[in-house]
Design a protein around this motif. Structure first.
Motif, PDB file in Angstrom:
ATOM      1  N   UNK A  50      -8.864  -0.230   8.573  1.00  0.00           N
ATOM      2  CA  UNK A  50      -8.778  -0.873   7.265  1.00  0.00           C
ATOM      3  C   UNK A  50     -10.089  -1.627   7.024  1.00  0.00           C
ATOM      4  N   UNK A  51     -10.813  -1.236   5.973  1.00  0.00           N
ATOM      5  CA  UNK A  51     -12.130  -1.808   5.711  1.00  0.00           C
ATOM      6  C   UNK A  51     -12.185  -2.426   4.322  1.00  0.00           C
ATOM      7  N   UNK A  52     -12.988  -3.461   4.172  1.00  0.00           N
ATOM      8  CA  UNK A  52     -13.258  -4.040   2.859  1.00  0.00           C
ATOM      9  C   UNK A  52     -14.358  -3.207   2.205  1.00  0.00           C
ATOM     10  N   UNK A  53     -14.050  -2.639   1.041  1.00  0.00           N
ATOM     11  CA  UNK A  53     -14.992  -1.758   0.353  1.00  0.00           C
ATOM     12  C   UNK A  53     -15.738  -2.467  -0.767  1.00  0.00           C
ATOM     13  N   UNK A  54     -15.091  -3.503  -1.355  1.00  0.00           N
ATOM     14  CA  UNK A  54     -15.702  -4.147  -2.514  1.00  0.00           C
ATOM     15  C   UNK A  54     -14.973  -5.458  -2.790  1.00  0.00           C
ATOM     16  N   UNK A  55     -15.524  -6.224  -3.711  1.00  0.00           N
ATOM     17  CA  UNK A  55     -14.881  -7.442  -4.179  1.00  0.00           C
ATOM     18  C   UNK A  55     -14.202  -7.172  -5.518  1.00  0.00           C
ATOM     19  N   UNK A  67     -10.275  -8.800  -2.535  1.00  0.00           N
ATOM     20  CA  UNK A  67     -10.981  -7.693  -1.894  1.00  0.00           C
ATOM     21  C   UNK A  67     -10.326  -6.356  -2.205  1.00  0.00           C
ATOM     22  N   UNK A  68     -11.140  -5.285  -2.148  1.00  0.00           N
ATOM     23  CA  UNK A  68     -10.623  -3.924  -2.209  1.00  0.00           C
ATOM     24  C   UNK A  68     -10.694  -3.348  -0.800  1.00  0.00           C
ATOM     25  N   UNK A  69      -9.526  -3.058  -0.225  1.00  0.00           N
ATOM     26  CA  UNK A  69      -9.434  -2.514   1.129  1.00  0.00           C
ATOM     27  C   UNK A  69      -9.158  -1.017   1.051  1.00  0.00           C
ATOM     28  N   UNK A  70      -9.611  -0.276   2.072  1.00  0.00           N
ATOM     29  CA  UNK A  70      -9.355   1.170   2.123  1.00  0.00           C
ATOM     30  C   UNK A  70      -9.074   1.600   3.556  1.00  0.00           C
ATOM     31  N   UNK A  71      -8.167   2.564   3.686  1.00  0.00           N
ATOM     32  CA  UNK A  71      -7.844   3.134   4.997  1.00  0.00           C
ATOM     33  C   UNK A  71      -7.507   4.611   4.793  1.00  0.00           C
ATOM     34  N   UNK A  72      -7.846   5.448   5.768  1.00  0.00           N
ATOM     35  CA  UNK A  72      -7.646   6.892   5.610  1.00  0.00           C
ATOM     36  C   UNK A  72      -6.930   7.467   6.829  1.00  0.00           C
ATOM     37  N   UNK A  73      -6.067   8.461   6.557  1.00  0.00           N
ATOM     38  CA  UNK A  73      -5.282   9.125   7.595  1.00  0.00           C
ATOM     39  C   UNK A  73      -5.396  10.636   7.407  1.00  0.00           C
ATOM     40  N   UNK A  74      -5.144  11.377   8.477  1.00  0.00           N
ATOM     41  CA  UNK A  74      -5.090  12.841   8.424  1.00  0.00           C
ATOM     42  C   UNK A  74      -3.927  13.301   9.289  1.00  0.00           C
ATOM     43  N   UNK A  75      -3.000  14.049   8.683  1.00  0.00           N
ATOM     44  CA  UNK A  75      -1.824  14.491   9.421  1.00  0.00           C
ATOM     45  C   UNK A  75      -0.995  13.357   9.982  1.00  0.00           C
ATOM     46  N   UNK A  76      -1.082  12.194   9.351  1.00  0.00           N
ATOM     47  CA  UNK A  76      -0.343  11.030   9.809  1.00  0.00           C
ATOM     48  C   UNK A  76      -1.079  10.167  10.803  1.00  0.00           C
ATOM     49  N   UNK A  77      -2.223  10.635  11.292  1.00  0.00           N
ATOM     50  CA  UNK A  77      -2.997   9.883  12.285  1.00  0.00           C
ATOM     51  C   UNK A  77      -4.134   9.111  11.621  1.00  0.00           C
ATOM     52  N   UNK A  78      -4.401   7.924  12.117  1.00  0.00           N
ATOM     53  CA  UNK A  78      -5.446   7.071  11.549  1.00  0.00           C
ATOM     54  C   UNK A  78      -6.816   7.694  11.745  1.00  0.00           C
ATOM     55  N   UNK A 128      -5.418   5.167   1.229  1.00  0.00           N
ATOM     56  CA  UNK A 128      -4.798   4.048   0.531  1.00  0.00           C
ATOM     57  C   UNK A 128      -5.849   3.012   0.170  1.00  0.00           C
ATOM     58  N   UNK A 129      -5.809   2.559  -1.077  1.00  0.00           N
ATOM     59  CA  UNK A 129      -6.625   1.449  -1.554  1.00  0.00           C
ATOM     60  C   UNK A 129      -5.697   0.282  -1.863  1.00  0.00           C
ATOM     61  N   UNK A 130      -6.066  -0.884  -1.380  1.00  0.00           N
ATOM     62  CA  UNK A 130      -5.278  -2.088  -1.626  1.00  0.00           C
ATOM     63  C   UNK A 130      -6.182  -3.153  -2.209  1.00  0.00           C
ATOM     64  N   UNK A 131      -5.791  -3.663  -3.377  1.00  0.00           N
ATOM     65  CA  UNK A 131      -6.501  -4.794  -3.981  1.00  0.00           C
ATOM     66  C   UNK A 131      -5.664  -6.046  -3.751  1.00  0.00           C
ATOM     67  N   UNK A 132      -6.222  -6.936  -2.941  1.00  0.00           N
ATOM     68  CA  UNK A 132      -5.472  -8.128  -2.571  1.00  0.00           C
ATOM     69  C   UNK A 132      -6.449  -9.212  -2.098  1.00  0.00           C
TER      70      UNK A 132
END
Length: 381
Positions: free
Chosen positions: A150-155, A135-146, A128-132
């Motif tokens: 949640x990290x800031x990737x860019x402005x 900042x551009x935030x990103x988080x990744x999951x596999x099989x429903x598990x984190x 998931x990428x969230x622009x808010x």
């Protein structure tokens, strides 16, 4: 011999385990289409609330699905009680969401707080990428598990907001891993029709070379056009659909309806907060009741019905084509797939609104009204 049954035999499923154990209780497991729809519904809810104007769905060659919007973006701050970010909470906890009250969304389709968490649970991976908030935030999951925090990737610019979900459905949960393109296009086009001013774009990169496709839909006022286009090959009564709209404080309804006197392929589509209710429900029952009560009054006032003949709801429902869009603050559905509305108050609201509007229309369009009445009477005889 069976093992002893005691308190220790009771199993408590936590997190997303209930979804993985019994996926059919939470989604349609024939194909992954419903997973796309769950994510799409969240994007369209942002549009319904007035915060998004663009939604895009992209199918990639490797089976990855990408859904993006320019809404407000998922909340990235830490939840005061759960002590995790809003993004993580939404994607990893059942019954977690911002739509249980009307504070954030007046009308919405995501009501149980399980939609995108189900998508996460039944995907091999999800990003998931969230622009808010710039900042551009990103988080990744596999099989429903984190898999990552949640990290800031860019402005990004302060006005550049939105959410993008990329996920790969896990084929072990579905009868077929293939997306039904025709069904998906139908849903996407309907969202554009039912949400005036929303740009909906679809890109299919699964085919190679020139066979890849791109479609876009945008309607300022689409119900009547949509119904006319869908029935253009057959003679219709009236020539232009009877349409209506009423928005109350807690409910609203829009519709377009016509009849095919000589028969043909009927269009019978109903929606609640833009969610397709393929099995109908109380809003459709109310719609049918309003139509038949109005036509009965028209026929009785003009003495059109022969003695011994009584009009029933099926007499007007036969050869009827309609698109019905209801909006409610707190709709109740028969299940998580939301294919049938069960809210009892909807029948009363819709029938009253439709009866009044159709009665007025019938008396203003007497030539068409008498033809509709004649068709209903012939059905009853």
């Amino acid at each position: 011999m069976s093992k002893e049954y005691n308190a220790g035999s009771i199993e408590v499923l936590s997190g997303l385990d209930p979804v993985r154990r019994r996926p059919g209780m939470y989604t349609d497991t024939s194909r992954p289409n419903h997973l796309i729809q769950e994510v799409l519904d969240n994007s369209v809810d942002e549009a319904l609330a007035g915060h998004a104007r663009n939604v895009e769905v992209v199918l990639h060659k490797d089976g990855t699905i990408e859904v993006s919007d320019d809404g407000r973006g998922m909340p990235v701050d830490i939840h005061p009680e759960e002590k995790v970010s809003g993004v993580e909470l939404i994607l990893t906890r059942l019954h977690a969401g911002g739509k249980f009250s009307s504070d954030n969304y007046r009308f919405s389709g995501g009501l149980h707080g399980v939609g995108v968490s189900v998508v996460n649970a039944l995907s091999s991976w999800l990003e998931v990428d969230v622009k808010r908030a710039g900042n551009l935030y990103r988080m990744r999951f596999a099989g429903g598990d984190k898999q990552s925090e949640l990290e800031v990737m860019d402005k990004v610019g302060q006005r550049n907001t939105g959410t993008t979900l990329r996920f790969l459905p896990d084929p072990k949960y579905f009868d077929s891993p293939n997306i039904s393109i025709s069904r998906l296009i139908h849903v996407l086009r309907a969202k554009a029709v039912l949400c005036p001013g929303l740009h909906v774009r679809f890109v299919d990169n699964t085919a190679s070379g020139d066979k890849s496709r791109s479609d876009e839909w945008y309607y300022e006022d689409g119900l009547a056009d949509y119904l006319q286009q869908a029935t253009q090959r057959a003679e219709s009564l009236p020539a232009e659909p009877f349409t209506g709209s009423l928005q109350g404080n807690e409910e609203g309804v829009d519709w377009a309806v016509l009849w095919l006197p000589d028969g043909g392929e009927l269009v019978t589509e109903s929606y609640v907060n833009l969610i397709p209710t393929v099995l109908g429900g109380t809003h459709v029952n109310g719609f049918r009741t309003g139509l038949i009560e109005a036509i009965r009054e028209f026929c009785e006032f003009r003495n059109l019905v022969p003695r011994g003949v009584k009009l029933s709801a099926e007499d007007i429902w036969d050869r009827c084509c309609y698109v019905l869009s209801a909006k409610m603050l707190d709709p109740q559905f028969a299940g998580q797939t939301k294919e049938k509305l069960s809210s009892r108050q909807s029948a009363v609201f819709v029938s009253g609104v439709v009866k009044d509007a159709f009665s007025l229309w019938l008396n203003q369009h007497t030539a068409d009204a008498e033809r509709i009445a004649e068709m209903c009477i012939n059905n009853a005889q």
